[in-house]
Design a protein around this motif. Structure first.
Motif, mmCIF file in Angstrom:
data_model
loop_
_atom_site.group_PDB
_atom_site.id
_atom_site.type_symbol
_atom_site.label_atom_id
_atom_site.label_comp_id
_atom_site.label_asym_id
_atom_site.label_seq_id
_atom_site.Cartn_x
_atom_site.Cartn_y
_atom_site.Cartn_z
ATOM 1 N N GLY A 1 -1.591 1.574 3.435
ATOM 2 C CA GLY A 1 -1.391 1.221 4.839
ATOM 3 C C GLY A 1 -2.349 0.145 5.290
ATOM 4 N N GLU A 2 -3.591 0.181 4.803
ATOM 5 C CA GLU A 2 -4.585 -0.827 5.170
ATOM 6 C C GLU A 2 -4.282 -2.183 4.545
ATOM 7 O OE1 GLU A 2 -8.142 2.565 5.454
ATOM 8 O OE2 GLU A 2 -7.939 1.269 3.683
ATOM 9 N N ASP A 3 -3.598 -2.171 3.394
ATOM 10 C CA ASP A 3 -3.197 -3.421 2.735
ATOM 11 C C ASP A 3 -1.815 -3.894 3.188
ATOM 12 O OD1 ASP A 3 -5.454 -3.936 1.306
ATOM 13 O OD2 ASP A 3 -4.752 -3.099 -0.574
ATOM 14 N N HIS A 4 -1.217 -3.163 4.132
ATOM 15 C CA HIS A 4 0.083 -3.525 4.715
ATOM 16 C C HIS A 4 1.214 -3.498 3.682
ATOM 17 C CE1 HIS A 4 -2.752 -4.781 7.725
ATOM 18 N NE2 HIS A 4 -3.115 -5.862 7.053
ATOM 19 N N ILE A 5 1.132 -2.538 2.743
ATOM 20 C CA ILE A 5 2.199 -2.349 1.760
ATOM 21 C C ILE A 5 2.506 -0.865 1.678
ATOM 22 C CG2 ILE A 5 1.608 -4.398 0.396
ATOM 23 C CD1 ILE A 5 0.142 -2.600 -1.547
#
Length: 291
Positions: free
Chosen positions: A141-145
Motif C-alpha cells: 500500500g505504501e508503494d502504491h501497488i
C-alpha cells in the motif's frame, strides 16, 4: 548557548587583540604600578587566547555532518554511486526488494561481481523480504501497488537468485577445474527476512547509503542519505548494527539462507528446501534444467 568551533576561535582572537591593546596601553602609561598591572592583564589575555586558539585549531578538526543528503529521491541518485561495489571489499545490500541488483549481476557480460568474489576476496551479502512476510501487505500500500504484485516481485527475485546461483556454480566449477583451490576467494550470502527492514542499505566498505521506508512515499521517491565510518561511534555504526542484527540472528534466520558460499573449499549452496517451498519442487527442477 553552545559555541561551535568557529565562534570559539573568534573569541580567542578577540582575547589576543584585547591583550595587545592592554600592552600598548602599558607602554604609554606613566605610573609604574599601573604599567605593571596593564602588562600583566595584556600578557595573560594573549597567553590564554593564544593557547586556546592553537589547541582548538590544531587538535580539533571540524566535525563533518554524520548524515549527508545525497539525493532528495533515490531514483535520482548518481548511478556512479552503485558502481562502487565493483571496487569494494565489503558490500551489503539490504531492503524490501533487490530485483534490480540481481538483474544487473545477471546481465553483466564481464561477470565483474562474480570475479570480485572469486578473485578479489569480495564479501557480498544481500538481504530482502520473504515473499510470505506479513509486512509486504503494508508495504504494498505504501508503494502504491497491490499485495499480489509485490509478492510476485519477491518470487521473481527468488528465481533471479537461482539463476545467479547457477552462474556462480558454473564459474566455481570452471575455476576449480583450471586452478584447483582458490586462495583469493571471498564469500557470498543471500538471505530472506520476514521482519520489517525499516531502511534500505547499500554499504560499500566504510560508507553506507541508506534511506527510510516511509509510509507516505515509495522507496524510490524517498531521500537517499550517506553516513561514513568515523573514529567515534556514529550513524554508520548504528545502521550497521541494525543490519547485522538481522543477518546474525541465527536462531530465527538460519533456515532463510537462500544461497551461501562462505568456505573456499565448498561450492555455492542453494537452499532447496526453501526454494522448493516457495516455488514448488517440480517448478524448481524444471527451472534449473533450463539454465
Amino acid at each position: 548557548m553552545k559555541l561551535d568551533r568557529r565562534h570559539i576561535l573568534l573569541v580567542n582572537v578577540l582575547l589576543i587583540a584585547i591583550g595587545v591593546i592592554f600592552l600598548l596601553w602599558a607602554i604609554i602609561a606613566v605610573q609604574t604600578n599601573g604599567k605593571i598591572f596593564l602588562e600583566a592583564i595584556g600578557i595573560g589575555l594573549i597567553a590564554a587566547g593564544g593557547v586556546n586558539f592553537i589547541d582548538k585549531f590544531f587538535s580539533e578538526k571540524e566535525k563533518e555532518d554524520d548524515i549527508k543528503l545525497v539525493s532528495p529521491q533515490r531514483s535520482d541518485a548518481d548511478p556512479l554511486i552503485y558502481m562502487t561495489k565493483y571496487r569494494a571489499k565489503k558490500v551489503d545490500i539490504f531492503g524490501v526488494s533487490v530485483t534490480e541488483v540481481f538483474n544487473e549481476f545477471l546481465n553483466d557480460q564481464g561477470e565483474d561481481i562474480v570475479d570480485r568474489v572469486f578473485s578479489h576476496r569480495l564479501r557480498l551479502r544481500m538481504v530482502f523480504v520473504h515473499p510470505d512476510a506479513d509486512f509486504l501487505n503494508q508495504r504494498a500500500g505504501e508503494d502504491h501497488i497491490s499485495a499480489e504484485e509485490l509478492r510476485n516481485r519477491q518470487l521473481n527475485s527468488i528465481k533471479l537468485a537461482i539463476r545467479f546461483y547457477k552462474k556462480l556454480l558454473d564459474e566455481y566449477n570452471l575455476r576449480v577445474k583450471k586452478k584447483g583451490k582458490m586462495s583469493k576467494m571471498g564469500s557470498l550470502e543471500i538471505l530472506l527476512i520476514k521482519a520489517c527492514p525499516y531502511v534500505s542499505i547499500y554499504r560499500v566498505d566504510n560508507k553506507i547509503y541508506w534511506g527510510l521506508y516511509a509510509s507516505h512515499k515509495s522507496g524510490t521517491e524517498s531521500p537517499l542519505f550517506l553516513s561514513e565510518k568515523r573514529e567515534e561511534t556514529g550513524m554508520f555504526d548504528f545502521i550497521k548494527e541494525h543490519y547485522y542484527t538481522h543477518v546474525n540472528n541465527k536462531e530465527r534466520f538460519d533456515d532463510l539462507h537462500l544461497i551461501k558460499m562462505t568456505l573456499r573449499d565448498r561450492e555455492p549452496y542453494l537452499n532447496r528446501n526453501l526454494v522448493d517451498h516457495l516455488l514448488g519442487k517440480d517448478n524448481v527442477d524444471a527451472f534449473l534444467s533450463q539454465l
